[in-house]
Write a protein that holds these residues in place. Structure first.
Motif, PDB file in Angstrom:
ATOM      1  N   LEU A 266       0.829  -1.203   0.000  1.00 46.76           N
ATOM      2  CA  LEU A 266       0.000   0.000   0.000  1.00 46.76           C
ATOM      3  C   LEU A 266       0.866   1.257   0.000  1.00 46.76           C
ATOM      4  O   LEU A 266       1.906   1.303   0.655  1.00 46.76           O
ATOM      5  CB  LEU A 266      -0.915   0.004   1.222  1.00 46.76           C
ATOM      6  N   PHE A 267       0.409   2.266  -0.729  1.00 50.48           N
ATOM      7  CA  PHE A 267       1.115   3.541  -0.836  1.00 50.48           C
ATOM      8  C   PHE A 267       0.401   4.604  -0.019  1.00 50.48           C
ATOM      9  O   PHE A 267      -0.813   4.765  -0.115  1.00 50.48           O
ATOM     10  CB  PHE A 267       1.192   3.984  -2.302  1.00 50.48           C
ATOM     11  N   SER A 268       1.154   5.338   0.804  1.00 50.72           N
ATOM     12  CA  SER A 268       0.623   6.464   1.568  1.00 50.72           C
ATOM     13  C   SER A 268       1.269   7.747   1.060  1.00 50.72           C
ATOM     14  O   SER A 268       2.442   8.019   1.339  1.00 50.72           O
ATOM     15  CB  SER A 268       0.908   6.289   3.061  1.00 50.72           C
ATOM     16  N   TYR A 269       0.511   8.538   0.318  1.00 48.87           N
ATOM     17  CA  TYR A 269       1.023   9.801  -0.207  1.00 48.87           C
ATOM     18  C   TYR A 269       1.412  10.744   0.925  1.00 48.87           C
ATOM     19  O   TYR A 269       2.422  11.460   0.848  1.00 48.87           O
ATOM     20  CB  TYR A 269      -0.034  10.456  -1.099  1.00 48.87           C
ATOM     21  N   GLU A 270       0.631  10.758   1.999  1.00 50.43           N
ATOM     22  CA  GLU A 270       0.866  11.689   3.105  1.00 50.43           C
ATOM     23  C   GLU A 270       2.198  11.438   3.806  1.00 50.43           C
ATOM     24  O   GLU A 270       2.708  12.312   4.496  1.00 50.43           O
ATOM     25  CB  GLU A 270      -0.274  11.596   4.119  1.00 50.43           C
ATOM     26  N   HIS A 271       2.766  10.246   3.655  1.00 44.38           N
ATOM     27  CA  HIS A 271       4.026   9.922   4.315  1.00 44.38           C
ATOM     28  C   HIS A 271       5.181   9.770   3.332  1.00 44.38           C
ATOM     29  O   HIS A 271       6.317   9.518   3.750  1.00 44.38           O
ATOM     30  CB  HIS A 271       3.875   8.634   5.122  1.00 44.38           C
TER      31      HIS A 271
ATOM     32  N   CYS B 161       7.884  15.126   4.399  1.00 47.42           N
ATOM     33  CA  CYS B 161       8.850  15.850   5.230  1.00 47.42           C
ATOM     34  C   CYS B 161       8.353  15.992   6.664  1.00 47.42           C
ATOM     35  O   CYS B 161       9.157  16.159   7.587  1.00 47.42           O
ATOM     36  CB  CYS B 161       9.136  17.224   4.638  1.00 47.42           C
ATOM     37  N   ASP B 162       7.041  15.940   6.847  1.00 55.90           N
ATOM     38  CA  ASP B 162       6.485  16.089   8.187  1.00 55.90           C
ATOM     39  C   ASP B 162       6.783  14.898   9.084  1.00 55.90           C
ATOM     40  O   ASP B 162       6.649  14.992  10.306  1.00 55.90           O
ATOM     41  CB  ASP B 162       4.969  16.302   8.108  1.00 55.90           C
TER      42      ASP B 162
ATOM     43  N   LYS C 218      16.635  24.536  17.795  1.00 58.52           N
ATOM     44  CA  LYS C 218      15.324  24.674  18.432  1.00 58.52           C
ATOM     45  C   LYS C 218      14.207  24.385  17.442  1.00 58.52           C
ATOM     46  O   LYS C 218      13.215  23.718  17.768  1.00 58.52           O
ATOM     47  CB  LYS C 218      15.173  26.087  19.008  1.00 58.52           C
ATOM     48  N   ASP C 219      14.363  24.871  16.220  1.00 57.24           N
ATOM     49  CA  ASP C 219      13.339  24.633  15.210  1.00 57.24           C
ATOM     50  C   ASP C 219      13.308  23.161  14.796  1.00 57.24           C
ATOM     51  O   ASP C 219      12.241  22.599  14.557  1.00 57.24           O
ATOM     52  CB  ASP C 219      13.595  25.522  13.989  1.00 57.24           C
ATOM     53  N   VAL C 220      14.484  22.534  14.706  1.00 59.94           N
ATOM     54  CA  VAL C 220      14.538  21.103  14.414  1.00 59.94           C
ATOM     55  C   VAL C 220      13.840  20.317  15.527  1.00 59.94           C
ATOM     56  O   VAL C 220      13.097  19.365  15.261  1.00 59.94           O
ATOM     57  CB  VAL C 220      16.001  20.634  14.250  1.00 59.94           C
ATOM     58  N   TRP C 221      14.069  20.734  16.779  1.00 59.10           N
ATOM     59  CA  TRP C 221      13.412  20.077  17.922  1.00 59.10           C
ATOM     60  C   TRP C 221      11.893  20.180  17.812  1.00 59.10           C
ATOM     61  O   TRP C 221      11.178  19.199  18.027  1.00 59.10           O
ATOM     62  CB  TRP C 221      13.886  20.713  19.225  1.00 59.10           C
ATOM     63  N   ARG C 222      11.387  21.367  17.462  1.00 65.06           N
ATOM     64  CA  ARG C 222       9.932  21.543  17.332  1.00 65.06           C
ATOM     65  C   ARG C 222       9.383  20.644  16.230  1.00 65.06           C
ATOM     66  O   ARG C 222       8.302  20.068  16.360  1.00 65.06           O
ATOM     67  CB  ARG C 222       9.599  23.013  17.051  1.00 65.06           C
ATOM     68  N   LYS C 223      10.120  20.533  15.132  1.00 65.42           N
ATOM     69  CA  LYS C 223       9.699  19.651  14.044  1.00 65.42           C
ATOM     70  C   LYS C 223       9.643  18.201  14.518  1.00 65.42           C
ATOM     71  O   LYS C 223       8.702  17.465  14.206  1.00 65.42           O
ATOM     72  CB  LYS C 223      10.662  19.789  12.862  1.00 65.42           C
TER      73      LYS C 223
ATOM     74  N   PRO D  12       5.326  12.292  15.591  1.00 69.86           N
ATOM     75  CA  PRO D  12       4.297  11.300  15.949  1.00 69.86           C
ATOM     76  C   PRO D  12       2.895  11.716  15.500  1.00 69.86           C
ATOM     77  O   PRO D  12       2.099  10.866  15.073  1.00 69.86           O
ATOM     78  CB  PRO D  12       4.387  11.225  17.478  1.00 69.86           C
ATOM     79  N   PHE D  13       2.594  12.995  15.582  1.00 71.02           N
ATOM     80  CA  PHE D  13       1.282  13.493  15.142  1.00 71.02           C
ATOM     81  C   PHE D  13       1.077  13.236  13.654  1.00 71.02           C
ATOM     82  O   PHE D  13       0.037  12.709  13.230  1.00 71.02           O
ATOM     83  CB  PHE D  13       1.163  14.990  15.438  1.00 71.02           C
ATOM     84  N   PHE D  14       2.068  13.579  12.847  1.00 71.37           N
ATOM     85  CA  PHE D  14       1.941  13.407  11.405  1.00 71.37           C
ATOM     86  C   PHE D  14       2.008  11.941  10.990  1.00 71.37           C
ATOM     87  O   PHE D  14       1.505  11.573   9.927  1.00 71.37           O
ATOM     88  CB  PHE D  14       3.002  14.219  10.675  1.00 71.37           C
TER      89      PHE D  14
END
Length: 396
Positions: free
Chosen positions: A10-15, A263-264, A331-336, A341-343
């Motif tokens: 199965l293909f997941s475009y979102e991932h 990327c998410d 810090k921005d990498v940490w926030r990403k 897990p959410f994405f």
């Protein structure tokens, strides 16, 4: 992203991280691509040809679960340099002083490496593709693209890699993860150069930039583009018009619009989980705009240090962690990383869910405004970027 579920691939475009390695890995040629309007590819599985060998699933970089718990702990102890090509013309016309191109070309010319897999320019969308170079077909500086701000399936030509002693692979973190699995059996020593990446872009980002400067990208996706180069941070040029990069980057990158969905689910901007030897990035904040440019280099391994010392035509200025820390975006990498897990659709806390939903809303609202009002004065976009970043505010 490809997964095996109930006897089907199965293909997941979102991932999907759009690396393209799955098509090359398939022994049955059961995988094909279908181009979307936004310049990304859907992965099509021919179930009649598929033998469920799972090679595509096993090599897919989006399937790798990464541990980011202590990701930034060693950064104060790493070595850092500002680097650039010794030739001012190459330095000026390349992205960020031309270190990446120099490692590739001078590495081959000096026979420090026997082969390198990287991108080359093409005359058809996405205007770049993977290529394997050796001392028999060393590229010129003009053959290699500068930064590319639309997605390129960089791994589709990995079967061109031949056996060699010392092989260099160049790419973003997800591309390196895919390339490493394929290339490690092709050489005695593997060198990994990571291009720092927090977000790749869909073609909608370039369409927005084209509208800002009064150009148009046709449905057939035929256009001339130059991303970066001509000083630092440089310009973006589409067809016959250009604008300074600081204006081009404000909304798409500052507010993470038109980001490749896959990327998410990746928080490994430096390629540490990909075992990169060095990471190349822009010296944001710590350097002012200038006519030439330089690359901020983070060294992860002793091998990485040897690369910089042994490959000619790179000028290096050693820097301390304190000097470069503002540019590292830790810090921005940490926030990403907090939102991965959410994405991924995994169970996560209320704060992460709130921040993830806020990120969705912010992107949707700002992209709608940007599409409807693409040719406003630069002050307008600066004002938009001054609004509180919802994700960052929640994840202080």
């Amino acid at each position: 992203m490809l997964t095996l579920n109930k006897g089907l691939i199965l293909f997941s475009y979102e991932h999907c991280q759009q690396c393209g390695i799955c098509k090359t890995a398939c022994p049955q040629k059961a995988i094909s691509f279908k181009l979307r309007k936004n310049g990304l590819q859907d992965i099509i599985i021919d179930i009649d040809k598929c033998i469920l060998c799972k090679k595509c699933v096993n090599i897919c970089p989006a399937n790798k679960e990464c541990n980011y718990r202590d990701y930034s702990d060693e950064f104060p102890n790493k070595k850092y340099f500002l680097g650039f090509n010794s030739n001012d013309k190459i330095r000026r016309e390349s992205s960020s002083g031309g270190v990446c191109k120099t490692l590739i070309i001078e590495g081959l010319r000096s026979e420090y490496i026997d082969g390198v897999y990287t991108l080359k320019k093409t005359d058809k969308y996405p205007y770049a593709e993977g290529e394997f170079y050796t001392k028999e077909n060393i590229p010129d500086y003009c053959d290699l693209p500068n930064s590319i701000y639309h997605s390129v399936m960089a791994c589709t030509n990995v079967n061109r890699i031949e056996k060699c002693n010392r092989l260099m692979i160049v790419g973003t973190s997800c591309q390196l993860r895919a390339l490493e699995k394929f290339a490690k059996n092709k050489c005695n020593e593997l060198i990994k150069i990571c291009i720092f990446c927090k977000q790749q872009k869909t073609l909608d980002s370039t369409r927005f930039l084209a509208k800002i400067i009064g150009e148009k990208i046709n449905k057939d996706k035929e256009f001339d583009a130059q991303y970066r180069g001509t000083g630092w941070p440089g310009i973006v040029k589409i067809n016959n018009s250009s604008l300074p990069w600081h204006r081009a980057a404000q909304l798409p990158f500052g507010r993470r619009l038109w980001t490749v969905p896959g990327c998410d689910v990746c928080g490994d901007s430096y390629g540490i989980e990909s075992n990169a030897d060095i990471t190349l990035m822009d010296p944001w904040i710590i350097r002012k705009s200038n006519e030439l440019g330089e690359t901020l280099i983070t060294v992860h391994t002793e091998k990485g240090l040897d690369i910089l010392k042994d490959i000619p035509n790179i000028v290096l200025e050693a820097k301390s962690y304190t000097e470069v820390e503002p540019a590292l975006s830790l810090k921005d990498v940490w926030r990403k990383q907090q939102l991965v897990p959410f994405f991924r659709g995994e169970e996560c806390g209320d704060k992460i869910i709130k921040a993830g939903k806020a990120e969705f809303r912010q992107r949707k609202i700002l992209s709608c405004i940007a599409k409807k009002l693409p040719r406003m004065p630069i002050l307008f976009y600066r004002v938009l970027c001054k609004f509180p970043d919802l994700r960052n505010k929640i994840l202080k």
